[in-house]
Motif scaffolding. Structure first.
Motif, mmCIF file in Angstrom:
data_model
loop_
_atom_site.group_PDB
_atom_site.id
_atom_site.type_symbol
_atom_site.label_atom_id
_atom_site.label_comp_id
_atom_site.label_asym_id
_atom_site.label_seq_id
_atom_site.Cartn_x
_atom_site.Cartn_y
_atom_site.Cartn_z
ATOM 1 N N HIS A 291 0.846 -1.198 0.000
ATOM 2 C CA HIS A 291 0.000 0.000 0.000
ATOM 3 C C HIS A 291 0.881 1.247 0.000
ATOM 4 O O HIS A 291 2.072 1.175 0.258
ATOM 5 C CB HIS A 291 -0.817 0.098 1.298
ATOM 6 C CG HIS A 291 -1.698 -1.046 1.621
ATOM 7 N ND1 HIS A 291 -3.006 -1.079 1.255
ATOM 8 C CD2 HIS A 291 -1.478 -2.176 2.335
ATOM 9 C CE1 HIS A 291 -3.569 -2.196 1.721
ATOM 10 N NE2 HIS A 291 -2.656 -2.877 2.381
ATOM 11 N N HIS B 248 -9.438 0.587 -4.000
ATOM 12 C CA HIS B 248 -8.200 1.370 -3.911
ATOM 13 C C HIS B 248 -7.258 1.002 -5.057
ATOM 14 O O HIS B 248 -7.249 -0.132 -5.519
ATOM 15 C CB HIS B 248 -7.503 1.136 -2.565
ATOM 16 C CG HIS B 248 -8.203 1.775 -1.423
ATOM 17 N ND1 HIS B 248 -7.592 2.097 -0.238
ATOM 18 C CD2 HIS B 248 -9.499 2.161 -1.282
ATOM 19 C CE1 HIS B 248 -8.464 2.657 0.573
ATOM 20 N NE2 HIS B 248 -9.632 2.702 -0.029
ATOM 21 N N HIS C 33 -2.342 -3.263 -3.642
ATOM 22 C CA HIS C 33 -3.729 -3.112 -3.201
ATOM 23 C C HIS C 33 -4.660 -3.037 -4.417
ATOM 24 O O HIS C 33 -5.789 -3.522 -4.377
ATOM 25 C CB HIS C 33 -3.860 -1.865 -2.325
ATOM 26 C CG HIS C 33 -5.136 -1.804 -1.543
ATOM 27 N ND1 HIS C 33 -5.418 -0.795 -0.675
ATOM 28 C CD2 HIS C 33 -6.215 -2.632 -1.523
ATOM 29 C CE1 HIS C 33 -6.620 -0.998 -0.149
ATOM 30 N NE2 HIS C 33 -7.131 -2.105 -0.661
ATOM 31 N N ASP D 295 -3.805 1.943 -4.940
ATOM 32 C CA ASP D 295 -2.417 2.116 -4.503
ATOM 33 C C ASP D 295 -1.621 0.810 -4.663
ATOM 34 O O ASP D 295 -2.218 -0.241 -4.789
ATOM 35 C CB ASP D 295 -2.377 2.611 -3.044
ATOM 36 C CG ASP D 295 -3.122 1.702 -2.082
ATOM 37 O OD1 ASP D 295 -4.289 1.384 -2.348
ATOM 38 O OD2 ASP D 295 -2.510 1.286 -1.081
#
Ligand SMILES: [Zn+2]
Length: 316
Positions: free
Chosen positions: A29, A145, A134, A147
């Protein structure tokens, strides 16, 4: 490879999840804001309220902070990924090239070391077990997400998914220091402390991002300055903007360059002496100058193009 881990912000025995994990994934992340220590401290103090934390936060020049225990579920990527990932790692942002080089090498090498420890292949985002972004978890299991590559590594530092996959496979042996360190180039914008609980953020069309308020006093990396309803706003995430007026740059601009830059007059012609990198200028308004575009008015008939202001996203 040995890693020094700082346990200052480690969760206590009765904090976080006591559920053991399976050993399928290591999840990567990025925190979306600056500073590993600050983010580790935030997890430690807010894990129960936000129901969010991970095992490891790293950054600040290759520092590693433990929050959750390895092999016990973190709350970072949805229930299936949480239950099958012995380690999830958050990379904190920085704007400093030398710091980033160390952070990135540590991020890659630490993820590889943890994968080996748990018998997980050092393969990024393959179809089987391995090290996962992620974003891969979002696309293949659950969540939305994107990331850490799309949100940070690529737009800020040019690290593509392909590059990360290569580095995850082979590791990073020599951390090469960048030759040039820029001293006046700064795209961090800091929100005023203010007497408010949170500040609203906005979309490019001027409407509010209802779910994305930000805390007073926090620092954000701006990728650009856009005019919204005639006022300058910083781009701090995907279609997430904050007004310059709620930051420490509310009434001044600093020159985002190590070399002098020039201002223009209202006809768009270069005027006056060059302005030194890092120097501060009060501004009265933002004006659209023909052929140049939007500029801060910093003196009588003297206008500074937005791109020369700190927070413009310019990286040198
Ligand atoms: Zn994430």
């Amino acid at each position: 490879m040995n890693f020094n881990i700082d346990n200052t912000y480690e969760l206590g025995a009765n904090e976080g999840s006591s559920q053991a994990t399976g050993n399928k994934y290591i999840v990567l992340h990025e925190t979306t804001n600056i500073g590993a220590k600050a983010n580790a401290s935030y997890f430690k103090n807010n894990w129960a309220k936000t129901q969010t934390y991970v095992q490891i936060v790293m950054g600040d020049g290759g520092k590693i902070y433990r929050v959750g225990a390895d092999g016990y579920q973190a709350w970072g990527a949805g229930s299936y990924a949480n239950a099958n990932s012995p380690v999830q790692i958050e990379l904190a942002r920085t704007t400093d090239k030398a710091t980033f080089k160390k952070d990135y090498a540590t991020f890659v090498n630490f993820a590889r070391a943890k994968a080996k420890q748990y018998g997980i292949p050092c393969v990024l985002d393959g179809s089987d077990n391995g090290i996962k972004t992620h974003k891969w978890i979002s696309e293949n299991i659950w969540g939305n997400h994107t990331d850490p590559v799309e949100s940070y590594l690529e737009p800020f530092w040019g690290i593509t998914h392909e590059q990360l996959a290569h580095d995850i496979a082979y590791g990073i042996k020599n951390v090469v220091e960048p030759k040039k360190v820029f001293t006046n180039i700064n795209n961090v914008v800091t929100v005023l402390k203010g007497n408010v609980k949170a500040y609203a953020t906005y979309k490019l069309d001027g409407s509010a991002n209802k779910t994305t308020d930000i805390a007073p006093g926090t620092g954000w990396i701006s990728a650009g300055i856009e005019m919204i309803n005639g006022k300058p706003y910083y781009l701090i995430g995907g279609n997430i903007y904050i007004p310059q007026s709620i930051t420490t740059f509310k009434d001044k601009v600093l020159i985002n360059s190590d070399i002098p830059v020039h201002a223009v007059n209202l006809k768009g012609e270069v005027v006056g002496a060059n302005l030194n990198g890092g120097s501060a200028w009060k501004y009265a308004s933002v004006v659209n100058v023909p052929k140049v575009g939007y500029c801060y008015k910093i003196a009588t008939d003297m206008y500074l193009p937005l791109k020369y202001a700190q927070g413009s996203g310019y990286k040198g």
